[in-house]
Each structure stands twice: as structure tokens, then as C-alpha cells.
Scaffold this active site. Structure first.
Site, PDB file in Angstrom:
ATOM      1  N   CYS A   1     -45.415  12.392 -28.555  1.00 63.43           N
ATOM      2  CA  CYS A   1     -44.326  12.923 -27.669  1.00 63.43           C
ATOM      3  C   CYS A   1     -44.541  14.158 -27.013  1.00 63.43           C
ATOM      4  O   CYS A   1     -43.648  14.795 -26.408  1.00 63.43           O
ATOM      5  CB  CYS A   1     -43.323  13.167 -29.022  1.00 63.43           C
ATOM      6  SG  CYS A   1     -42.880  11.843 -30.003  1.00 63.43           S
TER       7      CYS A   1
ATOM      8  N   HIS B   1     -37.846  21.183 -28.205  1.00 60.36           N
ATOM      9  CA  HIS B   1     -38.348  19.938 -28.775  1.00 60.36           C
ATOM     10  C   HIS B   1     -37.145  19.221 -29.487  1.00 60.36           C
ATOM     11  O   HIS B   1     -36.887  18.044 -29.261  1.00 60.36           O
ATOM     12  CB  HIS B   1     -39.523  19.981 -29.607  1.00 60.36           C
ATOM     13  CG  HIS B   1     -40.126  18.425 -29.601  1.00 60.36           C
ATOM     14  ND1 HIS B   1     -40.488  17.553 -28.499  1.00 60.36           N
ATOM     15  CD2 HIS B   1     -40.483  17.757 -30.897  1.00 60.36           C
ATOM     16  CE1 HIS B   1     -41.133  16.431 -29.277  1.00 60.36           C
ATOM     17  NE2 HIS B   1     -41.009  16.221 -30.335  1.00 60.36           N
TER      18      HIS B   1
ATOM     19  N   GLU C   1     -39.992  24.503 -36.055  1.00 59.77           N
ATOM     20  CA  GLU C   1     -39.662  24.676 -34.361  1.00 59.77           C
ATOM     21  C   GLU C   1     -39.084  26.133 -34.304  1.00 59.77           C
ATOM     22  O   GLU C   1     -39.480  26.918 -33.620  1.00 59.77           O
ATOM     23  CB  GLU C   1     -39.201  23.840 -33.541  1.00 59.77           C
ATOM     24  CG  GLU C   1     -39.306  23.960 -32.057  1.00 59.77           C
ATOM     25  CD  GLU C   1     -38.782  23.052 -31.221  1.00 59.77           C
ATOM     26  OE1 GLU C   1     -39.030  23.159 -29.955  1.00 59.77           O
ATOM     27  OE2 GLU C   1     -38.437  22.198 -31.679  1.00 59.77           O
TER      28      GLU C   1
ATOM     29  N   LYS D   1     -31.893  16.435 -26.886  1.00 55.72           N
ATOM     30  CA  LYS D   1     -32.171  14.969 -27.548  1.00 55.72           C
ATOM     31  C   LYS D   1     -30.920  14.876 -28.166  1.00 55.72           C
ATOM     32  O   LYS D   1     -30.826  13.466 -28.655  1.00 55.72           O
ATOM     33  CB  LYS D   1     -33.515  15.137 -28.533  1.00 55.72           C
ATOM     34  CG  LYS D   1     -34.734  15.237 -27.815  1.00 55.72           C
ATOM     35  CD  LYS D   1     -36.003  15.258 -28.936  1.00 55.72           C
ATOM     36  CE  LYS D   1     -37.248  15.273 -28.225  1.00 55.72           C
ATOM     37  NZ  LYS D   1     -37.747  16.411 -27.503  1.00 55.72           N
TER      38      LYS D   1
ATOM     39  N   HIS E   1     -34.506  10.559 -28.673  1.00 56.26           N
ATOM     40  CA  HIS E   1     -35.982  11.000 -28.521  1.00 56.26           C
ATOM     41  C   HIS E   1     -36.764  10.106 -27.619  1.00 56.26           C
ATOM     42  O   HIS E   1     -36.936   9.090 -27.911  1.00 56.26           O
ATOM     43  CB  HIS E   1     -36.460  11.218 -29.822  1.00 56.26           C
ATOM     44  CG  HIS E   1     -37.919  11.984 -29.843  1.00 56.26           C
ATOM     45  ND1 HIS E   1     -38.676  12.244 -28.854  1.00 56.26           N
ATOM     46  CD2 HIS E   1     -38.674  12.470 -30.777  1.00 56.26           C
ATOM     47  CE1 HIS E   1     -39.707  12.762 -29.171  1.00 56.26           C
ATOM     48  NE2 HIS E   1     -39.910  12.914 -30.205  1.00 56.26           N
TER      49      HIS E   1
ATOM     50  N   PHE F   1     -46.914  13.687 -32.762  1.00 55.45           N
ATOM     51  CA  PHE F   1     -47.735  13.257 -33.957  1.00 55.45           C
ATOM     52  C   PHE F   1     -49.242  13.436 -33.336  1.00 55.45           C
ATOM     53  O   PHE F   1     -49.438  13.129 -32.377  1.00 55.45           O
ATOM     54  CB  PHE F   1     -47.300  11.720 -33.990  1.00 55.45           C
ATOM     55  CG  PHE F   1     -46.289  11.492 -34.870  1.00 55.45           C
ATOM     56  CD1 PHE F   1     -45.429  12.442 -35.339  1.00 55.45           C
ATOM     57  CD2 PHE F   1     -45.839  10.235 -35.536  1.00 55.45           C
ATOM     58  CE1 PHE F   1     -44.059  12.245 -36.128  1.00 55.45           C
ATOM     59  CE2 PHE F   1     -44.760   9.798 -36.103  1.00 55.45           C
ATOM     60  CZ  PHE F   1     -44.034  10.893 -36.301  1.00 55.45           C
TER      61      PHE F   1
END
Length: 411
Positions: A161, A300, A311, A333, A338, A397
Site C-alpha cells: 500500500c 494513511h 499512525e 480513505k 483503500h 504490508f
């Protein structure tokens, strides 16, 4: 040291098939999340997605190309075409000094599944001769380069991502250090299919909410997972003097870029936010002195319980607790879902629009404050604010972290 600016942008996603439509909907606090239409949802615990709607590939390619290309490639070509048209750069730069870094986290997964089903049902002769070029994660980069005669460096960076954030950051470095004069950079993804959905459900990543207004709710205490989105975004990066000499419109200057790895866990972020915080700090260093009350962070913000909490820690770690509380932070998002490998590029485009319009897009769907996500998340309503700089963060990831810092151009 050379300077790098952004002179063109393009986007396709669930809230708009071009930049003006996307920005209008984001500024109005609208989202693009609804029940999945692409496949039968029987036995699926997650039923929401942010699908692109009414997309017409024939605006960007002929019918033959549209039939041959996976949807993610179509999105990549569309976003890049928009960005090139916006920049007006074609014909002004040596093709060998024009590069293309265009990413995808997964590539042509839906075409791969379709062709595998044909193989099982009808035998090997029915598999498409285009299956390989559709499944490749670098095909988007290749086709964009072919379309626009980019003969400089061309590659696809895959960091889940964070993929397209890293594509933009590395494109920035290519111009900064003199290897190229202009780059098209971005990302594309189209993975709203049964396998990806089932896989994300079973690793407990997707929201199980059946309410589209409460499915993707970053930083909200009741968040339970992300909602998959799709689409593409592209940016034209250009050496500042080259852009100024041709009278290009400049959205903003790239002031900094950070890239780190948690080296902790394949899906879970570092619980202290060290890697994410370090990436933000690296990008932030490029700003020099700054007023935190005039800085916006496009987070994010996936809407998963762990990501948003960590975060928040990473932002505090990079800015310091006092400065972090003066920032304006939102996760778009909540509107776009996402978009995986396309998320970073989409959020970079949004960040530049926020900087240009002095308007912070909201975190839509936010209702219940979380004491562990206690910063100003600009809930539900866009906010007018004089901005000097914007940061866009991405976490992927594999422990991949990326951050871009943009500022208004200083002559």
C-alpha cells in the site's frame, strides 16, 4: 541542488473519474462506498467497496486496447493521460530525459483469475494470449511509457500500500539528482474480486459493516477494518527551471521524501510507530522551519484499529506531541476506500489540491472519538485554512513506510 515541482495530475477513483469531479466530491464530504456489484456476495462477511463508477476507457484508448487490457492497466492509462494533458509537457522534453515510475501493489489479479477459470473449464487453448501482460505488476508502467514515449528510466515499485508513494518519491530523486528532467509517477489497482476480498476478510483486515456511511471510518473508535477501493492516480514531476521556462502551472514543490522499513512483522506495523515516524521525519526535514498550524497531513488512515492508533503515535513521534496537536490531519480513505497500490498517488494528488485551494478535505463518516487517536482529524466537513505545506503518508504490508512533503513554491 535541483528542485522538483508537480505540473500535472490525473485521477480515477470511486468519487470521480477525473480530478475536478473527485475534488468536488471530496470537498463536499461525499464518499464512493456502496455494496459490491462485481460478484455474488453469498457467504462473504464484507460486502462494501469503493468501486469506480461509469468509467469509459474509450476516452483514452481504442476498443481493441480496452478489450486486451486488465482494468488496472486501463485505469493507469487514463490517469496518466489526464496528467500529461494537464501538464502540457509532451514535446517539451527529450524522451530520453522523461521517465515513468508507475506502481501497482498486486497487478492484474482479476484477469489472472478469469484466465485460470477458463483453463479449468475449457482447457489451455482458451487462455488469453494477453494473460501474462495483464497479470504483470509492471504492465501499467510499460503501457504508460509506450503511450507517452518515455524513454528514460521506467519501473514499477511494489511495496504493497506504499507502492505509489515510493514511485513518486523515487521519481523525485531521479530528477533531483539529474538523471531525468521529468517523470510521470503514480499507481493503479483493480482488485475488487472474490479472491482478494476473501483473503482480506480472512486476515481480518476488511470492515464487516453493511452501512456504507459507517464502513470506512478512519480514526473513529468504532472502526473495524478498511474498505477496498480501486482506480489510479498520476503526477507529472518536472525540474523547476524547466517548468518555469515553459510557463507551466505548478501545483506545488516536492520538499522532502522519507522511506523506511519497520522490520517488525509482515502485516502489523511497529507498535511504537518508529518506522512510520522516521519516514515522516525524513520528509519533514525538507521543509526546514515550519508553522505546524499551517501544515496538513493526509494520513494513511486505513480505518483498521491498529493502523490508525499506531499512525497517530508515528505522527506525534515525528512532530512532537505539542506540534502534532496543532496539525490538521484527515484520511480521505473514508471517501475513496483503500486503493492499495494506488492509494499513495491518489492521496498525493489530493494533498496538492488541498495546498493549492487552501482547503483540507475531511475525514468523512467520523462520529465517535477515540482517545488513542486524539489529534485533529478534520471530521466530516472540509476546512478552509492557509496552508504552507502538506505531508502524505503511506504504510504497507511488509513494514514499508513512505512519506512525501509538498510545499507552495518559493521563488
Amino acid at each position: 541542488m535541483r528542485r522538483v515541482v508537480v505540473t500535472g495530475i490525473g485521477a480515477v477513483n470511486a468519487v470521480g473519474n477525473d480530478v475536478p469531479a473527485m475534488w468536488e466530491n471530496l470537498a463536499a464530504g461525499r464518499h464512493g462506498i456502496a455494496r459490491i456489484t462485481r460478484f455474488d456476495l453469498t457467504d462473504f462477511r464484507a460486502t462494501m467497496a469503493a468501486e469506480v463508477k461509469s468509467f469509459d476507457p474509450l476516452k483514452y484508448m481504442d476498443r481493441g486496447e480496452a478489450r486486451r487490457h486488465d482494468l488496472y492497466i486501463q485505469y493507469a492509462i487514463a490517469a496518466a493521460a489526464q496528467a500529461f494533458e494537464d501538464a502540457g509537457i509532451e514535446g517539451t522534453v527529450d524522451p530520453k530525459r522523461l521517465g515513468c515510475y508507475f506502481s501497482s501493489g498486486i497487478g492484474g489479479m482479476s484477469t489472472t483469475l478469469d484466465d485460470y477459470n477458463k483453463l479449468l473449464a475449457k482447457g489451455p487453448r482458451r487462455v488469453s494470449p494477453y494473460s501474462i501482460t495483464n497479470m504483470m505488476g509492471n504492465a501499467g508502467a510499460g503501457f504508460v511509457a509506450i503511450k507517452h514515449n518515455c524513454k528514460g528510466p521506467c519501473m514499477s515499485i511494489t511495496t504493497a500500500c506504499a507502492s505509489s508513494t515510493h514511485a513518486i518519491g523515487e521519481a523525485y530523486r531521479s530528477i533531483l539528482h539529474g538523471y531525468t528532467d521529468a517523470m510521470v509517477a503514480g499507481g493503479a489497482e483493480a482488485t475488487i474480486n472474490p479472491l482478494a476480498t476473501a483473503g482480506f476478510i480472512n486476515c481480518q483486515a476488511l470492515s464487516s459493516s453493511d452501512n456504507p456511511d459507517r464502513a470506512s471510518i478512519p480514526f473513529d473508535k468504532e472502526r473495524s477494518g478498511f474498505v477496498m477501493g480501486e482506480g489510479a492516480a498520476a503526477l507529472i514531476l518536472e525540474e523547476y527551471e524547466h517548468a518555469r521556462a515553459r510557463g507551466a502551472h505548478i501545483y506545488g514543490e516536492i520538499a522532502g521524501y522519507g522511506s523506511t522499513c519497520d522490520a517488525h512483522h509482515i502485516t502489523a506495523p511497529d507498535p511504537e510507530g518508529e518506522g512510520g515516524g522516521d519516514a515522516i521525519a525524513q520528509a519533514l526535514a525538507g521543509l526546514g522551519e515550519y508553522d505546524p498550524s499551517r501544515v496538513y497531513v493526509n494520513a494513511h488512515g486505513t480505518s483498521t484499529p491498529m493502523n490508525d492508533r499506531i499512525e497517530t503515535l508515528a505522527i506525534k513521534r515525528a512532530f512532537g506531541e505539542e506540534n502534532a496537536r496543532k496539525l490538521m490531519i484527515s484520511s480521505t480513505k473514508g471517501a475513496t476506500g483503500h486503493m492499495l497500490g494506488a492509494a499513495g498517488a491518489t492521496e498525493a494528488v489530493i494533498s496538492l489540491l488541498a495546498l493549492e485551494h487552501d482547503l483540507v478535505p475531511p475525514t468523512v463518516g467520523y462520529r465517535v472519538p477515540d482517545p488513542e487517536c486524539d489529534l485533529d482529524v478534520v471530521p466530516n466537513t472540509a476546512r478552509h485554512a492557509e496552508l504552507d505545506a502538506v505531508l502524505s503518508t503511506s504504510l504497507g504490508f511488509g513494514g514499508h513506510n513512505g512519506c512525501l512533503a509538498f510545499r507552495k513554491v518559493r521563488e
